[in-house]
Write an enzyme that holds these catalytic residues in place. Structure first.
Site, PDB file in Angstrom:
ATOM      1  N   ARG A   1       0.854  -1.181   0.000  1.00  0.00           N
ATOM      2  CA  ARG A   1       0.000   0.000   0.000  1.00  0.00           C
ATOM      3  C   ARG A   1       0.894   1.235   0.000  1.00  0.00           C
ATOM      4  O   ARG A   1       2.010   1.197   0.546  1.00  0.00           O
ATOM      5  CB  ARG A   1      -0.871   0.016   1.267  1.00  0.00           C
ATOM      6  CG  ARG A   1      -1.960  -1.030   1.272  1.00  0.00           C
ATOM      7  CD  ARG A   1      -3.101  -0.655   0.351  1.00  0.00           C
ATOM      8  NE  ARG A   1      -4.206  -1.590   0.400  1.00  0.00           N
ATOM      9  CZ  ARG A   1      -4.433  -2.523  -0.523  1.00  0.00           C
ATOM     10  NH1 ARG A   1      -3.638  -2.663  -1.562  1.00  0.00           N
ATOM     11  NH2 ARG A   1      -5.478  -3.320  -0.419  1.00  0.00           N
TER      12      ARG A   1
ATOM     13  N   HIS B   1      -1.562   1.047  -9.395  1.00  0.00           N
ATOM     14  CA  HIS B   1      -2.245   0.081  -8.522  1.00  0.00           C
ATOM     15  C   HIS B   1      -2.961  -1.004  -9.346  1.00  0.00           C
ATOM     16  O   HIS B   1      -4.181  -1.183  -9.246  1.00  0.00           O
ATOM     17  CB  HIS B   1      -3.237   0.797  -7.590  1.00  0.00           C
ATOM     18  CG  HIS B   1      -3.595  -0.023  -6.373  1.00  0.00           C
ATOM     19  ND1 HIS B   1      -3.848   0.517  -5.138  1.00  0.00           N
ATOM     20  CD2 HIS B   1      -3.746  -1.358  -6.215  1.00  0.00           C
ATOM     21  CE1 HIS B   1      -4.152  -0.441  -4.275  1.00  0.00           C
ATOM     22  NE2 HIS B   1      -4.093  -1.596  -4.917  1.00  0.00           N
TER      23      HIS B   1
HETATM   24  C1  GLV Z   1      -5.755  -4.526  -4.133  1.00  0.00           C
HETATM   25  O1  GLV Z   1      -4.951  -3.719  -3.816  1.00  0.00           O
HETATM   26  C2  GLV Z   1      -6.332  -5.478  -3.236  1.00  0.00           C
HETATM   27  O2  GLV Z   1      -6.293  -5.291  -2.012  1.00  0.00           O
HETATM   28  O3  GLV Z   1      -6.856  -6.476  -3.725  1.00  0.00           O
END
Ligand code: GLV
Length: 308
Positions: free
Chosen positions: A223, A271
């Site tokens: 993250r 992401h």
């Molecule tokens: C993506 O970041 C997830 O948590 O699946």
């Protein structure tokens, strides 16, 4: 009795089709079309609605549609409400692909070559065998374990670190705060696959970078909150870290003009390392519903004390 989905609506339609096929008896709805809120027993959400229990007083299970649960405010959720992380083959496979991509890119100097290409520079860097590049996986949960096994297959000396001791064939396992220093000291490429919790927020910062070998490389697949972005920029400037692949940032999306965008030694992706695949996720969710009815342990049940 309704199953409510609250996340990306396009993928929601795929969930709806799969539910209709595999569990036709269970009414499935996509937010904001909640129907009778009192009927909502199961909720799969990325961001749950505010006032979740006031809105859905009969909620029995909360599923995260992603691997992480850091987006949930646990203090607003009743203790007895089980919260389930997404542990499904699709998410694991795509993370294995991405982490492999990031490690190979860092190992084979791809971030440097991308910068050189922009400058039309033809400069070769000597190829180092995988056996001479030590990879460290920070976090040995389901994702970290699968990634470590795959990378060991390339011939990298692979180690992993986790809070409690794990045993993975072909991977040197370090555990607990006491062994963190030794783990970092042997990690030429560090891959972060930790959950984001109060304990791990900002962990990728100056103190940790100081424990890595000079010129180490970093991939953040966790993250954005794990990384102290200013500390990374300083570490890149000083040469302590030589390149980074970042799939996550804080905030997301990364704002225009942010220094991470244009740094020659950083590769940013938006992401996308891993995404829940409806095909496989629905099977896991339906299996968990069966387990819930039978009073059996749920796959991916979050331990509130640990925060993941
Ligand atoms: C993506 O970041 C997830 O948590 O699946």
């Amino acid at each position: 009795m309704t199953f409510l989905y609250k996340s990306d609506p396009t993928r929601g339609l795929e969930w709806a089709r799969l539910f209709a096929q595999k569990a036709p008896e269970l009414p499935f709805r996509i937010w904001p079309d909640v129907g009778d809120p009192g009927e909502v027993r199961f909720l799969a959400a990325w961001m749950p609605p505010a006032e979740i229990m006031a809105t859905f007083p009969n909620l029995e299970l909360l599923f995260s549609v992603g691997a992480g649960v850091d987006q949930f405010d646990f203090s607003a959720l009743p203790q007895e409400l089980p919260v389930v992380r997404m542990v499904e083959p699709g998410i694991i496979d795509s993370m294995v692909e991405y982490a492999t991509l990031a490690v190979l890119a860092l190992h084979r100097d791809l971030v440097t070559y991308a910068a050189q290409q922009r400058e039309q520079v033809w400069r070769q860097i000597r190829v180092r065998p995988a056996a001479q590049r030590r990879v460290g996986i920070l976090g040995l949960g389901t994702l970290g374990e699968a990634v470590s096994r795959k990378l060991a297959g390339f011939g990298f000396p692979v180690a992993g670190w986790s809070r409690s001791r794990r045993a993975i064939e072909g991977v040197t396992c370090y555990a607990g705060a006491d062994e963190m220093k030794a783990f970092l000291a042997r990690s030429d490429i560090l891959v972060c696959l930790l959950p984001l919790t109060a304990e791990t927020r900002g962990i990728l910062g100056a103190d940790l970078f100081a424990m890595l070998p000079e010129g180490a490389r970093l991939a953040n697949c966790g993250r954005g909150g794990h990384l102290d972005q200013d500390a990374l920029l300083s570490a890149l400037d000083s040469g302590r870290i030589s390149a980074a692949v970042l799939d996550v940032t804080d905030p997301e999306p990364l704002p225009a003009g942010h220094p991470l965008w244009n740094h020659p030694q950083i590769l940013v992706t938006p992401h996308i390392a891993s995404m829940t695949q409806p095909e496989t996720a629905v099977d896991v969710v339906l299996d968990n519903l069966k387990r819930h009815r039978a009073g059996e342990p749920l796959v991916g049940l979050v331990d509130r004390g640990r925060g993941y």
